[in-house]
Scaffold this active site. Structure first.
Site, short mmCIF file in Angstrom:
data_model
loop_
_atom_site.label_atom_id
_atom_site.label_comp_id
_atom_site.label_asym_id
_atom_site.label_seq_id
_atom_site.Cartn_x
_atom_site.Cartn_y
_atom_site.Cartn_z
N TYR A 22 0.84 -1.20 0.00
CA TYR A 22 0.00 0.00 0.00
C TYR A 22 0.87 1.25 0.00
CZ TYR A 22 -3.52 -3.40 1.59
OH TYR A 22 -4.35 -4.49 1.72
N HIS B 261 0.28 -12.10 0.71
CA HIS B 261 -0.50 -11.12 -0.04
C HIS B 261 -0.58 -11.43 -1.53
CE1 HIS B 261 -1.46 -6.51 -0.32
NE2 HIS B 261 -2.53 -7.27 -0.45
#
Length: 323
Positions: A48, A130
């Protein structure tokens, strides 16, 4: 469940400048308001904003007693200093780091060490592998998945056994990798984004949740608003809203107006009605939103509204509904 998490969490993708740049003072005000509203579960990732979200979380959380909050981050992408930001879609104005895909055991350990430095804390509670999925890696995803099961999953299982983390799982946008992980490893919890919502729930209900219930594996629902469309935004699954989704959203909004129900409240409460769901973690970069999310989770929704969703074919008969 083998692991329990706070019912409401804070998803950190927007604070990585997802879709648009967020001023630092606004990001910090949003996090401070989340803490003030009583939110005590925070999820972030090196992905992010190429470390930006983690650094912003760290400014708040590094000053809080560590036993007063739950923190999760992710592995699978190592960050290396770069001359220019990558600005990988859907993020913009990232930190100047380059992502290197690495699902190995050593890569997982190195990723966690770097995350702890950015976050300014001494441990993570939960670690998610992820984006080991087709939507992120295309046909090569199965190679990455095999690497993750033989590498990161083994390392995280050992960390759990050694008490370094409470649990681990996958953080993905698709159901299939979670099913495969249950067959090949011993995860504790999945962060499933956008796949158990008012707009998309069938596959999870049919193929994943029953096995999660049997194995005592929990679910964290990310993206309960499907990247914003259920909250009045202009994105669905990180992209423009398809016409069929727009029509279904308008159908939901019309029912909300008929029964006096905020669709955001319905979206969050629907997720948590399923017994395998441990937590719902909407993200935001708007300071007013965290307190609103707390109120929405507590809002009263009439049973007739849920029945109308079933009658109009929006929700199936076998989907658990809030009481």
């Amino acid at each position: 469940m083998r692991i329990t998490l706070p019912t409401l969490g804070f998803g950190g993708a927007p604070l990585g400048n997802m879709f648009k740049a967020v001023p630092e003072d606004q990001a910090q005000a949003t996090l401070a308001n989340a803490w003030q509203a009583g939110i005590r579960y925070y999820d972030t990732s090196p992905h992010y904003g190429a470390g930006l979200s983690e650094m912003r979380f760290g400014k708040l959380l590094s000053g809080k007693p560590r036993d007063q909050f739950v923190l999760s981050s992710k592995v699978g992408r190592l960050l290396q200093p770069a001359d220019q930001p990558e600005n990988a879609k859907p993020f913009t104005q990232e930190l100047p780091n380059r992502r290197v895909i690495d699902y190995s055991a050593d890569g997982a350990r190195r990723s966690i060490e770097s995350s702890l430095q950015r976050l300014g804390v001494d441990r993570l509670d939960v670690v998610f592998i992820h984006d080991v999925s087709e939507d992120q890696h295309g046909p090569k995803w199965r190679e990455y998945f095999a690497e993750a099961m033989q590498g990161a999953a083994v390392a995280l299982t050992r960390m759990r056994e050694d008490g370094m983390i409470r649990g681990w799982g996958l953080g993905v946008n698709l159901v299939e990798p979670c099913r495969l992980a249950l067959e090949q490893a011993d995860p504790d919890v999945f962060l499933l984004a956008g796949r158990y919502t008012l707009l998309d729930h069938r596959e999870a209900l049919d193929t994943l949740f029953p096995e999660c219930a049997r194995r005592d594996v929990g679910i964290v629902v990310g993206g309960p608003f499907n990247s914003g469309v259920l909250a009045g935004g202009e994105h669905y699954e990180y992209d423009r809203i398809p016409e069929d989704i727009r029509r279904r959203t308008e159908q939901l909004q019309a029912l909300g107006e008929r029964f006096g129900v905020d669709i955001r409240a319905a979206a969050m409460q629907f997720c948590l009605a399923n017994p395998v769901v441990q937590s719902v973690i909407p993200g935001t970069a708007t300071p007013a939103r965290p307190a609103q999310y707390v109120s929405l989770l507590e809002a009263s929704i009439p049973a007739d509204f849920w029945q109308a969703l079933r009658e109009q074919g929006i929700l199936p008969e076998d989907a658990p509904l809030p009481r």
